[in-house]
Every structure is written in structure tokens, then in C-alpha cells.
Enzyme design. Structure first.
Site, PDB file in Angstrom:
ATOM      1  CE  LYS A 104       4.189  -0.974  -6.067  1.00 11.07           C
ATOM      2  NZ  LYS A 104       4.298   0.051  -6.848  1.00 11.07           N
TER       3      LYS A 104
ATOM      4  CE  LYS B  76       7.043  -5.638 -10.146  1.00 12.30           C
ATOM      5  NZ  LYS B  76       6.804  -4.422 -11.052  1.00 12.30           N
TER       6      LYS B  76
ATOM      7  CE  LYS C 244      10.755   2.670 -10.939  1.00 16.58           C
ATOM      8  NZ  LYS C 244       9.456   2.626 -11.246  1.00 16.58           N
TER       9      LYS C 244
HETATM   10  N1  AQP Z   1      10.558  -6.799 -13.612  1.00 18.30           N
HETATM   11  C1  AQP Z   1       9.881  -6.315 -14.683  1.00 18.30           C
HETATM   12  N2  AQP Z   1       9.938  -6.906 -15.846  1.00 18.30           N
HETATM   13  C2  AQP Z   1       9.578  -6.393 -16.861  1.00 18.30           C
HETATM   14  N3  AQP Z   1       8.807  -5.136 -16.893  1.00 18.30           N
HETATM   15  C3  AQP Z   1       8.703  -4.438 -15.512  1.00 18.30           C
HETATM   16  N4  AQP Z   1       8.070  -3.261 -15.306  1.00 18.30           N
HETATM   17  C4  AQP Z   1       8.503  -3.085 -13.842  1.00 18.30           C
HETATM   18  N5  AQP Z   1       8.788  -4.012 -13.496  1.00 18.30           N
HETATM   19  C5  AQP Z   1       9.191  -4.964 -14.373  1.00 18.30           C
HETATM   20  C6  AQP Z   1       7.398  -2.350 -16.277  1.00 18.30           C
HETATM   21  O1  AQP Z   1       8.285  -1.058 -16.049  1.00 18.30           O
HETATM   22  C7  AQP Z   1       7.137  -0.010 -16.291  1.00 18.30           C
HETATM   23  C8  AQP Z   1       7.325   0.959 -15.208  1.00 18.30           C
HETATM   24  O2  AQP Z   1       6.968   0.481 -13.729  1.00 18.30           O
HETATM   25  P1  AQP Z   1       6.540   1.530 -12.714  1.00 18.30           P
HETATM   26  O3  AQP Z   1       7.435   2.491 -12.694  1.00 18.30           O
HETATM   27  O4  AQP Z   1       5.144   1.955 -12.888  1.00 18.30           O
HETATM   28  O5  AQP Z   1       6.783   0.565 -11.507  1.00 18.30           O
HETATM   29  P2  AQP Z   1       6.235  -0.741 -11.061  1.00 18.30           P
HETATM   30  O6  AQP Z   1       5.650  -1.509 -12.187  1.00 18.30           O
HETATM   31  O7  AQP Z   1       5.528  -0.370 -10.034  1.00 18.30           O
HETATM   32  O8  AQP Z   1       7.441  -1.647 -10.974  1.00 18.30           O
HETATM   33  P3  AQP Z   1       8.911  -1.330 -10.133  1.00 18.30           P
HETATM   34  O9  AQP Z   1       9.646  -0.522 -11.131  1.00 18.30           O
HETATM   35  O10 AQP Z   1       9.325  -2.762  -9.671  1.00 18.30           O
HETATM   36  O11 AQP Z   1       8.379  -0.374  -9.056  1.00 18.30           O
HETATM   37  P4  AQP Z   1       7.898  -1.003  -7.492  1.00 18.30           P
HETATM   38  O12 AQP Z   1       9.210  -1.404  -6.833  1.00 18.30           O
HETATM   39  O13 AQP Z   1       7.576   0.571  -6.827  1.00 18.30           O
HETATM   40  O14 AQP Z   1       6.748  -1.613  -7.697  1.00 18.30           O
HETATM   41  C9  AQP Z   1       5.909  -0.639 -16.418  1.00 18.30           C
HETATM   42  O15 AQP Z   1       5.523  -0.801 -17.768  1.00 18.30           O
HETATM   43  C10 AQP Z   1       6.060  -2.071 -15.646  1.00 18.30           C
HETATM   44  O16 AQP Z   1       5.235  -3.051 -16.348  1.00 18.30           O
END
Ligand code: AQP
Length: 334
Positions: A115, A197, A200
């Protein structure tokens, strides 16, 4: 463990629209745990501001996320669904745990490195101490398990280390949590860059299937998914694009990798991509219909936010008071 029942905590950031990875890696599994565990699912809006957000949008997304939790099948009578910012104990415990976490430990966190590299103009202290707030989230509810996607494993390891350190000084204060990560769906990859991966914060909307995408959009995105050129539907390390689609198809239909490979033997990528799109669209349709109904019911959602926020505060404060006493904060005079 809370009130004699095993407990769990998990949450999602209200930073964007949930994607298929969030659903298959986390939310879909949450729905199966409500009878066995005392469940706390948070909209982690305090984590969300580690990256700049537009305030009105953040508020809208937080409400949409909580509504999506219910639409995906979480019963708000059985699962405590609430906003992190409504329970000040998260911030209070986080501060205390900051004093029991080493800089070296935080320096090793891969999510921070990732990040920070994407937000070079705003590498703030919150981004760095994010895992400490996450440890506080989990430990406040004495969680036995934390159902998450594979990317959160490292943060849970840190939570275990910090909790163990605290317990070794002060006695058994915290339950040491275990990650709960399902084999299938634990890491859904980007449709455009299948070695990354699904995320978002990806700027390319074609890389992710959002939970509220309509059927045509879903099928179009799958048709455009990046795959290799040999046209054989086979799960293999050297075929990350098609392997990702096989896994998605498998979780959407309940079929194993072998069953999927057999079903599509001799067929081309075009057919398989359309079948995957259709399977995902029909998996998401009931969630979308329920979401569209619920989001209009302001009074109902408001009542859940209020009641569950109070319930979460009750349990969180119980742990917090115990911790404050252990570290030597003066007793409150009543
Ligand atoms: N690609 C993925 N495959 C499986 N699980 C995933 N998670 C996130 N991406 C994947 C799981 O979703 C939950 C919520 O995650 P979060 O809101 O904390 O966001 P994050 O992990 O930071 O991932 P994002 O959604 O991709 O957001 P950004 O782009 O901001 O990093 C968690 O249980 C995570 O493991």
C-alpha cells in the site's frame, strides 16, 4: 470465547465496492459460521481512512457494505454487524497494543509495503500501524477464529504474537486467535493481471467482478479475462489466468477442479468464459435483489446499526477494562 461460546471477528473496509475476492475469500464463508460461533462482523471504517477518502462517499459506502453483509445472508439477529467507528474501544485498545508491538514487526508487513508503494504521497503512520488496530479489533472480542482471505494471514500471525506477548506479562487476558482460511476462493486473482490478487483499489474496472455488477457486465468481463494462448482448460501453475477462472467456476457451482476440467474437455476458452460468467451472475443475483430491497429500508438498517453497535460496545468494553486494569491505568471513580 465469550459467554461460554466460541467467538469470531472479521471485517471489511468500506473503501470501494466489494468484489468477488472479498465475497469468495471471506463473506461467503462467514454465512456458514453463525450457529457455532458468537460472530462479530465489522465495517472497518477506521481502517479505511489510512488511504484518503471523500467523506460523503465513505459514509455511503459504509452503509452499502453493512447492507451487503445482510444481503449476502448474515442474519443481524445472530451476527453482530456494526461500524468500527461507533465503538471507541477499538481505538483505545489499539493505542495500548501499539506499546506492545515492535517497529521491526510492522516493518515486515507485506500489505504495508504494497500500500505504501501505491500511495507514495501519503505514507501515514496509520497505514504503518494498521495491523495493530486489526489486532485490537480481533482481541477485543476474544476471537477464537478470524475468517479471512489468504492475504490477511500475516496480520493474524502478528495478532497472535502481540497477544501472546501481552499474556506472558499479564496472565491469560486474550484468546489467541486462529486464521480461518478456506482452501478454495482464498485468493481470487485479477481478471486482467492474474498474478495479482483481485483488489478494490484496482483502477481497471475490468480486473474485478463487483458484487453489484449486472449479468451483462459480469459476462463481458469474463469474456475479456486475460488467459494464455493454448486453449486447454487445465489448472496449472503456468496457466494463472485459466486456473483462476477454474477456481471461480468451482466455487460458484460447487464443482471440483477435476470435475470442471472434465466438463470442459475439448471445449475452448470462449465457451468456458461464458459459462463462468453465467455461473457467477446466477450466484450473485439473489444477493443483488435482496440488497436492492434492503437499501431502501432506512429504518431497518438504522435499527441494526444502533442495536448492534451497542452490543459490540458491551463486549469490547469488557475486554478493554480488563486490559486497562492490567497495564495499571487508575480505576474509574463511580
Ligand atoms: N482477491 C482476494 N481473494 C480472496 N479474498 C480476498 N480478500 C480481499 N481480496 C481478496 C479478503 O476480503 C476481506 C476484506 O478485505 P478488506 O476490505 O480488508 O480489503 P483488502 O484485504 O485490503 O483487499 P481489497 O478488497 O483488495 O482492498 P484494497 O484494494 O484496498 O487492498 C479480507 O478477509 C480479505 O482477506
Amino acid at each position: 470465547m465469550l459467554d461460554g461460546k466460541k467467538s469470531l471477528f472479521s471485517g471489511m473496509q468500506s473503501t470501494g465496492t466489494l468484489h468477488l475476492g472479498n465475497y469468495l475469500g471471506a463473506l461467503k464463508n462467514w454465512v456458514t459460521l453463525e450457529d457455532e460461533y458468537q460472530c462479530f462482523y465489522c465495517v472497518v471504517d477506521m481502517h479505511s481512512i489510512t488511504v484518503r477518502q471523500e467523506p460523503a462517499e465513505l459514509r455511503r459506502k459504509a452503509r452499502a457494505l453493512l447492507t451487503l453483509y445482510i444481503a449476502a445472508g448474515l442474519d443481524p439477529e445472530k451476527n453482530c454487524l456494526y461500524y468500527q467507528s461507533h465503538v471507541p474501544a477499538h481505538a483505545e485498545l489499539s493505542w495500548i497494543l501499539n506499546c506492545y508491538t515492535y517497529m521491526g514487526e510492522l516493518n515486515r508487513m507485506t500489505q504495508f509495503k504494497d500500500k505504501a508503494s501505491k500511495n507514495e504521497e501519503n505514507i501515514n503512520a496509520g497505514l504503518f500501524t494498521y495491523p495493530v488496530l486489526m489486532a485490537a479489533d480481533i482481541l477485543l472480542f476474544q476471537a477464537d477464529i478470524v475468517p479471512v482471505g489468504d492475504d490477511q494471514k500475516q496480520h493474524i500471525e502478528l495478532t497472535r504474537d502481540v497477544a501472546g506477548r501481552f499474556n506472558s506479562i499479564y496472565g491469560d487476558v486474550f484468546t489467541i486467535p486462529e486464521p480461518y482460511i478456506k482452501k478454495t476462493g482464498a485468493r481470487i486473482m485479477s481478471l486482467q493481471e492474474p498474478t495479482k490478487k483481485m483488489s478494490k483499489s484496482d483502477d481497471n474496472a475490468n480486473a474485478s467482478i463487483y458484487l453489484l455488477d449486472d449479468t451483462d457486465t459480469i459476462i463481458r468481463k469474463f469474456k475479456r479475462a486475460v488467459t494464455d494462448s493454448d486453449n486447454e482448460i487445465r489448472h496449472s501453475k503456468d496457466k494463472p489466468g485459466i486456473s483462476n477462472l477454474i477456481e471461480i467456476y468451482g466455487v460458484a457451482t460447487g464443482k471440483s477442479i477435476e470435475e470442471t476440467e472434465k466438463e470442459f474437455e475439448g471445449k475452448g476458452y470462449g465457451d468456458f468464459k461464458i459459462a463462468t460468467g453465467e455461473a457467477v451472475a446466477s450466484m450473485l443475483k439473489p444477493i443483488q435483489d435482496r440488497y436492492n430491497e434492503l437499501i431502501k429500508d432506512k429504518a431497518y438498517i438504522d435499527s441494526i446499526i444502533k442495536n448492534n453497535g451497542e452490543k459490540a460496545s458491551y463486549y469490547a468494553n469488557k475486554t478493554l477494562r480488563k486490559v486497562q486494569k492490567k497495564v495499571g491505568f487508575p480505576e474509574r471513580i463511580r
